[in-house]
Design a protein around this motif. Structure first.
Motif, PDB file in Angstrom:
ATOM      1  N   ARG A 103       1.049  -1.130  -0.175  1.00 27.21           N
ATOM      2  CA  ARG A 103       0.116   0.011   0.084  1.00 27.21           C
ATOM      3  C   ARG A 103       1.025   1.095  -0.278  1.00 27.21           C
ATOM      4  O   ARG A 103       1.569   1.244   0.958  1.00 27.21           O
ATOM      5  N   LEU A 104       0.698   2.096  -0.946  1.00 28.86           N
ATOM      6  CA  LEU A 104       1.818   3.024  -1.072  1.00 28.86           C
ATOM      7  C   LEU A 104       0.926   4.287  -0.273  1.00 28.86           C
ATOM      8  O   LEU A 104      -0.078   4.377  -0.038  1.00 28.86           O
ATOM      9  N   ARG A 105       1.984   5.150   0.442  1.00 28.07           N
ATOM     10  CA  ARG A 105       1.764   6.163   1.238  1.00 28.07           C
ATOM     11  C   ARG A 105       2.294   7.522   0.199  1.00 28.07           C
ATOM     12  O   ARG A 105       1.761   8.573   0.885  1.00 28.07           O
ATOM     13  N   LEU A 106       2.734   7.180  -0.779  1.00 23.64           N
ATOM     14  CA  LEU A 106       3.279   8.436  -1.741  1.00 23.64           C
ATOM     15  C   LEU A 106       2.175   9.137  -2.280  1.00 23.64           C
ATOM     16  O   LEU A 106       1.092   8.181  -2.709  1.00 23.64           O
ATOM     17  N   PRO A 107       1.935  10.159  -2.500  1.00 21.72           N
ATOM     18  CA  PRO A 107       0.968  11.102  -3.352  1.00 21.72           C
ATOM     19  C   PRO A 107       1.056  10.507  -4.612  1.00 21.72           C
ATOM     20  O   PRO A 107       2.216  10.191  -5.009  1.00 21.72           O
ATOM     21  N   ILE A 128       5.558  -2.515 -10.068  1.00 16.38           N
ATOM     22  CA  ILE A 128       4.864  -1.518 -11.135  1.00 16.38           C
ATOM     23  C   ILE A 128       3.886  -0.957 -10.213  1.00 16.38           C
ATOM     24  O   ILE A 128       3.401  -1.623  -9.021  1.00 16.38           O
ATOM     25  N   VAL A 129       3.376   0.124 -10.525  1.00 20.19           N
ATOM     26  CA  VAL A 129       2.362   1.136  -9.844  1.00 20.19           C
ATOM     27  C   VAL A 129       1.129   0.713 -10.188  1.00 20.19           C
ATOM     28  O   VAL A 129       0.858   0.652 -11.621  1.00 20.19           O
ATOM     29  N   SER A 130       0.215   0.121  -9.461  1.00 18.61           N
ATOM     30  CA  SER A 130      -1.183  -0.195  -9.805  1.00 18.61           C
ATOM     31  C   SER A 130      -2.192   0.407  -9.128  1.00 18.61           C
ATOM     32  O   SER A 130      -2.488   0.012  -7.624  1.00 18.61           O
ATOM     33  N   GLY A 131      -2.446   1.588  -9.506  1.00 22.13           N
ATOM     34  CA  GLY A 131      -3.281   2.564  -8.608  1.00 22.13           C
ATOM     35  C   GLY A 131      -2.736   2.999  -7.383  1.00 22.13           C
ATOM     36  O   GLY A 131      -1.703   3.679  -7.551  1.00 22.13           O
ATOM     37  N   ALA A 132      -3.383   2.647  -6.259  1.00 21.56           N
ATOM     38  CA  ALA A 132      -2.531   3.294  -5.059  1.00 21.56           C
ATOM     39  C   ALA A 132      -1.540   2.159  -4.322  1.00 21.56           C
ATOM     40  O   ALA A 132      -1.463   2.022  -3.176  1.00 21.56           O
ATOM     41  N   ARG A 133      -1.252   1.211  -5.120  1.00 15.55           N
ATOM     42  CA  ARG A 133      -0.543   0.047  -4.600  1.00 15.55           C
ATOM     43  C   ARG A 133       0.656  -0.117  -5.530  1.00 15.55           C
ATOM     44  O   ARG A 133       0.724   0.088  -6.686  1.00 15.55           O
ATOM     45  N   LEU A 134       1.714  -0.564  -4.943  1.00 13.78           N
ATOM     46  CA  LEU A 134       2.794  -1.245  -5.541  1.00 13.78           C
ATOM     47  C   LEU A 134       2.806  -2.820  -5.677  1.00 13.78           C
ATOM     48  O   LEU A 134       2.743  -3.296  -4.680  1.00 13.78           O
ATOM     49  N   ARG A 135       2.736  -3.186  -6.883  1.00 17.29           N
ATOM     50  CA  ARG A 135       2.718  -4.772  -7.015  1.00 17.29           C
ATOM     51  C   ARG A 135       4.254  -5.316  -7.091  1.00 17.29           C
ATOM     52  O   ARG A 135       4.734  -4.869  -8.245  1.00 17.29           O
ATOM     53  N   VAL A 136       4.527  -6.038  -6.379  1.00 12.88           N
ATOM     54  CA  VAL A 136       5.755  -6.597  -6.132  1.00 12.88           C
ATOM     55  C   VAL A 136       6.153  -7.921  -6.568  1.00 12.88           C
ATOM     56  O   VAL A 136       5.517  -8.726  -5.636  1.00 12.88           O
ATOM     57  N   HIS A 137       7.127  -8.323  -7.134  1.00 19.21           N
ATOM     58  CA  HIS A 137       7.502  -9.667  -7.450  1.00 19.21           C
ATOM     59  C   HIS A 137       8.797 -10.021  -6.700  1.00 19.21           C
ATOM     60  O   HIS A 137       9.724  -9.146  -7.008  1.00 19.21           O
ATOM     61  N   ASP A 147       9.390  -3.825   5.965  1.00 18.72           N
ATOM     62  CA  ASP A 147      10.202  -2.625   6.448  1.00 18.72           C
ATOM     63  C   ASP A 147      11.055  -2.005   5.525  1.00 18.72           C
ATOM     64  O   ASP A 147      11.322  -0.955   5.561  1.00 18.72           O
ATOM     65  N   GLU A 148      11.668  -2.997   4.569  1.00 18.38           N
ATOM     66  CA  GLU A 148      12.552  -2.320   3.684  1.00 18.38           C
ATOM     67  C   GLU A 148      11.635  -1.635   2.621  1.00 18.38           C
ATOM     68  O   GLU A 148      12.201  -0.240   2.223  1.00 18.38           O
ATOM     69  N   LEU A 149      10.625  -1.910   2.170  1.00 19.57           N
ATOM     70  CA  LEU A 149       9.790  -0.945   1.350  1.00 19.57           C
ATOM     71  C   LEU A 149       9.336   0.375   1.852  1.00 19.57           C
ATOM     72  O   LEU A 149       9.439   1.376   1.338  1.00 19.57           O
ATOM     73  N   GLU A 150       9.208   0.169   3.255  1.00 21.77           N
ATOM     74  CA  GLU A 150       8.746   1.582   4.000  1.00 21.77           C
ATOM     75  C   GLU A 150       9.962   2.210   4.042  1.00 21.77           C
ATOM     76  O   GLU A 150       9.900   3.652   3.990  1.00 21.77           O
ATOM     77  N   LEU A 151      11.097   1.990   4.335  1.00 17.58           N
ATOM     78  CA  LEU A 151      12.373   2.750   4.322  1.00 17.58           C
ATOM     79  C   LEU A 151      12.680   3.303   3.088  1.00 17.58           C
ATOM     80  O   LEU A 151      12.895   4.539   2.951  1.00 17.58           O
ATOM     81  N   LEU A 152      12.416   2.332   2.070  1.00 20.74           N
ATOM     82  CA  LEU A 152      12.721   2.937   0.485  1.00 20.74           C
ATOM     83  C   LEU A 152      11.731   4.218   0.387  1.00 20.74           C
ATOM     84  O   LEU A 152      12.194   5.331  -0.157  1.00 20.74           O
ATOM     85  N   GLU A 153      10.500   3.834   0.578  1.00 27.08           N
ATOM     86  CA  GLU A 153       9.384   4.818   0.487  1.00 27.08           C
ATOM     87  C   GLU A 153       9.622   6.214   1.004  1.00 27.08           C
ATOM     88  O   GLU A 153       9.331   7.203   0.539  1.00 27.08           O
ATOM     89  N   VAL A 162       7.920  15.410  -0.420  1.00 26.56           N
ATOM     90  CA  VAL A 162       6.555  15.225  -0.108  1.00 26.56           C
ATOM     91  C   VAL A 162       6.146  14.512   1.251  1.00 26.56           C
ATOM     92  O   VAL A 162       7.000  13.940   1.655  1.00 26.56           O
ATOM     93  N   ALA A 163       5.132  14.657   1.764  1.00 23.60           N
ATOM     94  CA  ALA A 163       4.629  13.962   3.155  1.00 23.60           C
ATOM     95  C   ALA A 163       4.158  12.611   2.948  1.00 23.60           C
ATOM     96  O   ALA A 163       3.200  12.615   1.862  1.00 23.60           O
ATOM     97  N   LEU A 164       4.484  11.606   3.617  1.00 21.36           N
ATOM     98  CA  LEU A 164       3.581  10.200   3.519  1.00 21.36           C
ATOM     99  C   LEU A 164       2.206  10.297   3.710  1.00 21.36           C
ATOM    100  O   LEU A 164       2.156  10.797   5.110  1.00 21.36           O
ATOM    101  N   GLN A 165       1.356   9.784   3.382  1.00 17.82           N
ATOM    102  CA  GLN A 165       0.027   9.873   3.589  1.00 17.82           C
ATOM    103  C   GLN A 165      -0.516   8.485   4.337  1.00 17.82           C
ATOM    104  O   GLN A 165       0.390   7.574   4.184  1.00 17.82           O
TER     105      GLN A 165
END
Length: 184
Positions: A103-107, A128-137, A147-153, A162-165
């Motif tokens: 689930r993306l928190r980036l605008p 890939i970005v798919s709407g408001a989420r990142l689909r990851v393989h 945790d790694e994705l949150e840190l990178l985000e 930008v502020a995370l939402q």
């Protein structure tokens, strides 16, 4: 006014210095490089922040902040490369590819695209970005990548200023692929 002029001259010096390094100090390109360095240095003066935003004006241009992400990216690439190589040379290590949604928190805009690009450049991953989420393989369904994705985000949010939402989609979904699995 003096502070703004000092910042402008500082940015000009940095960009012109980068141009000089990229052209190996050739004198026939310095005038051309100075023109582009002047345009690049003046860009923050031309780009106006939208009214009502609470984000502060960046001290460094986005590109320069992006360069500060380089050590983090290189470390993660090295770590991922070693993991992929270990899986290739030691068949006992599990190989259970999976897809999951983050689930993306980036605008919306270029920031989620950069996040997907950075994730895809890491060995053993594709995003890939798919709407408001990142689909990851990924190659290992048993590992938690949250945790790694949150840190990178958070790093990407800082680069773009930008502020995370709060996440805009329901809880993440995980699909396990029917890939080869070794139990030796």
């Amino acid at each position: 006014m003096i502070l703004q002029l000092a910042r402008l001259l500082g940015r000009f010096a940095v960009f012109w210095g980068v141009w000089w390094l990229l052209t190996d100090g050739r004198t026939d390109g310095l005038v051309f490089g100075a023109a582009f360095a002047a345009v690049a240095a003046a860009m923050p003066l031309v780009i106006v922040e939208p009214r009502g935003t609470d984000r502060p004006l960046a001290l460094l241009p986005t590109v320069l902040r992006g360069l500060l992400l380089l050590p983090f990216f290189l470390w993660q690439s090295l770590y991922g490369g070693i993991d992929v190589a270990a899986r290739a040379f030691k068949p006992r290590l599990p190989l259970t590819p999976t897809l999951f949604d983050y689930r993306l928190r980036l605008p919306p805009g270029p920031a989620p695209v950069m996040l997907a690009s950075l994730v895809s450049l890491m060995p053993g991953t594709l995003a890939i970005v798919s709407g408001a989420r990142l689909r990851v393989h990924v190659l290992d369904a048993g590992r938690d990548y949250q945790d790694e994705l949150e840190l990178l985000e958070a790093q990407v949010a800082w680069i773009f200023g930008v502020a995370l939402q709060a996440p805009r989609t329901p809880a993440p979904t995980r699909w396990v692929s029917s890939g080869p699995e070794t139990d030796a």
